[in-house]
Scaffold this active site. Structure first.
Site, PDB file in Angstrom:
ATOM      1  N   ILE A 163       0.758  -1.208  -0.097  1.00 49.54           N
ATOM      2  CA  ILE A 163      -0.101   0.045  -0.050  1.00 49.54           C
ATOM      3  C   ILE A 163       0.746   1.246   0.045  1.00 49.54           C
ATOM      4  O   ILE A 163       0.503   2.202  -0.667  1.00 49.54           O
ATOM      5  CB  ILE A 163      -0.866  -0.128   1.137  1.00 49.54           C
ATOM      6  N   THR A 241      -4.399   5.443   7.141  1.00 46.44           N
ATOM      7  CA  THR A 241      -5.486   4.243   6.726  1.00 46.44           C
ATOM      8  C   THR A 241      -5.093   3.143   7.168  1.00 46.44           C
ATOM      9  O   THR A 241      -5.632   2.020   6.453  1.00 46.44           O
ATOM     10  CB  THR A 241      -5.572   4.431   5.128  1.00 46.44           C
ATOM     11  N   ARG A 243      -4.271   1.068  10.682  1.00 45.75           N
ATOM     12  CA  ARG A 243      -5.026   0.528  11.820  1.00 45.75           C
ATOM     13  C   ARG A 243      -4.957   1.726  12.824  1.00 45.75           C
ATOM     14  O   ARG A 243      -4.049   2.251  13.306  1.00 45.75           O
ATOM     15  CB  ARG A 243      -4.496  -0.991  12.468  1.00 45.75           C
ATOM     16  N   ASP A 267      -8.891   7.134   8.595  1.00 45.08           N
ATOM     17  CA  ASP A 267     -10.006   6.449   7.986  1.00 45.08           C
ATOM     18  C   ASP A 267     -10.171   5.082   8.832  1.00 45.08           C
ATOM     19  O   ASP A 267     -11.102   4.442   8.786  1.00 45.08           O
ATOM     20  CB  ASP A 267      -9.494   5.869   6.761  1.00 45.08           C
ATOM     21  N   GLU A 272     -12.638   0.963  16.816  1.00 43.30           N
ATOM     22  CA  GLU A 272     -13.868   1.268  15.883  1.00 43.30           C
ATOM     23  C   GLU A 272     -15.083   0.443  16.050  1.00 43.30           C
ATOM     24  O   GLU A 272     -14.518  -0.919  16.117  1.00 43.30           O
ATOM     25  CB  GLU A 272     -13.350   1.671  14.478  1.00 43.30           C
ATOM     26  N   HIS A 290     -13.906   3.972   7.665  1.00 40.63           N
ATOM     27  CA  HIS A 290     -12.876   2.846   6.988  1.00 40.63           C
ATOM     28  C   HIS A 290     -13.480   2.298   5.704  1.00 40.63           C
ATOM     29  O   HIS A 290     -13.815   1.377   5.923  1.00 40.63           O
ATOM     30  CB  HIS A 290     -13.152   1.557   8.259  1.00 40.63           C
ATOM     31  N   GLY A 292     -11.138   2.424   3.045  1.00 39.41           N
ATOM     32  CA  GLY A 292      -9.953   2.375   2.515  1.00 39.41           C
ATOM     33  C   GLY A 292     -10.152   1.348   1.279  1.00 39.41           C
ATOM     34  O   GLY A 292      -9.760   1.735  -0.047  1.00 39.41           O
ATOM     35  N   SER A 293     -10.733   0.080   1.302  1.00 34.68           N
ATOM     36  CA  SER A 293     -10.721  -0.592   0.304  1.00 34.68           C
ATOM     37  C   SER A 293     -12.212  -0.702  -0.381  1.00 34.68           C
ATOM     38  O   SER A 293     -12.385  -1.631  -1.094  1.00 34.68           O
ATOM     39  CB  SER A 293     -10.347  -2.116   0.748  1.00 34.68           C
TER      40      SER A 293
END
Ligand code: DGY
Length: 325
Positions: A163, A241, A243, A267, A272, A290, A292-293
């Site tokens: 990433i 982005t 953890r 993110d 969370e 969250h 990101g993906s």
């Protein structure tokens, strides 16, 4: 022969559920019902249906207690994520259960998200959007919402895996200078001119924008703490982005309130979906849920990758391609 029973803890994209239902006796979670947040309930359902495989996701509590409570029928846990901090790999190994993740397929999407947050933070996009939505914008003004450009700035990537490397490629297009901090220096063809810093203080002191891509877990908990933030230049930007647990939220709130950190974009959050209260009072932070993906392409690719792992173990009796050691 009956199809192997597969327990899916979450609602997944249509094509993934269709493939699962074609090849398995699939027990779907059609509503993304929060039972998947309860490890004992996951184990109970796995025992009730006699699951051979579990397809779980980031955030599902697949720690030692859940894994120890799983029935002996379970052969593989395939997580719909690259991150594995929600899973106890040693507990699974002790039970002879394969654990596999979905590496590679979400690198570009997650880097895009980091880039989005970098721009939002630098260009005050969240503040601007809130102003317009509040119907409080009174018109263009020369000194209104001035941010900073990313052009020519030094981007520091903490955790230079797939990433981080995708983000570096995007940032080169913005003429940013790339620095990275990683356990090990990577090969020159992956480095592509990026500057390696073995020392965290040296790294944090050299950069203007920090993007965090550090895996979660106890070893990295609150890595970005008050001391490390103090090593950053005044006016720097922080993006995470990776953890949430890798950032000390109270320390980041203090640094954002004082202006030592100009702006941030997050993110992911420690614990969370709970989010540190201090962030809500701050204008200079962009907060995403969250995602990101979360592109159609990537979520489908993640699902197919998870099913490829399940197929290897449950349909072909072979080793899962992404089995974790
Ligand atoms: C992952 O894969 O670990 C992400 O956090 C979920 O997209």
């Amino acid at each position: 022969m009956p199809k192997p029973i597969l327990l899916l803890t979450r609602k997944l994209p249509d094509a993934i559920e269709a493939r699962a239902a074609r090849d398995y006796d699939a027990r779907l979670n059609s509503s993304d019902d929060p039972w998947s947040r309860d490890g004992a309930e996951i184990a109970r359902r796995a025992a009730e249906c006699g699951a051979a495989g579990i397809l779980c996701a980031a955030g599902d509590p697949m720690g030692a207690a859940t894994i120890e409570a799983l029935p002996p029928s379970v052969k593989i846990i395939a997580t719909f994520s690259v991150g594995t901090d929600h899973l106890s790999i040693p507990a699974a190994a002790a039970r002879g259960i394969t654990v596999a993740n979905t590496p590679g397929v979400l690198s570009f999407a997650t880097a895009e998200c980091a880039f989005t947050l970098m721009l939002m933070a630098a260009r005050r996009a969240g503040e601007g959007e809130r102003l317009v939505r509040a119907r409080a914008w009174t018109g263009w003004a020369p000194t209104q919402l001035m941010g900073v450009t990313l052009e020519g700035k030094k981007l520091g990537i903490a955790g230079y895996g797939r990433i981080g490397q995708e983000l570096a490629a995007m940032a080169r297009g913005m003429r940013m200078e790339i620095h990275y901090h990683n356990r090990n220096r990577v090969a020159p063809e992956l480095e592509q001119g990026a500057i390696f810093h073995a020392d965290a203080k040296d790294f944090l002191g050299a950069i203007d924008v920090l993007s965090m891509h550090i895996p979660g877990g106890e070893a990295t908990r609150k890595w970005l703490n008050a001391e490390r933030l103090s090593w950053m230049k005044p006016g720097s930007i922080v993006v995470n982005t990776g953890r949430g647990g890798t950032v000390d939220d109270a320390a980041l709130v203090t640094a954002l309130s004082s202006g030592h950190i100009r702006a941030a974009g997050l993110d992911v959050y420690d614990g969370e979906p709970a989010i540190h209260e201090g962030y809500f009072a701050l204008e200079n932070i962009a907060l995403l849920p969250h995602l990101g993906s979360a592109t159609e392409e990537t979520r489908n690719a993640m699902g197919h990758r998870a099913l490829d792992n399940l197929d290897a173990v449950l349909l072909r009796g072979t080793v899962a391609p992404d089995a974790l050691p």
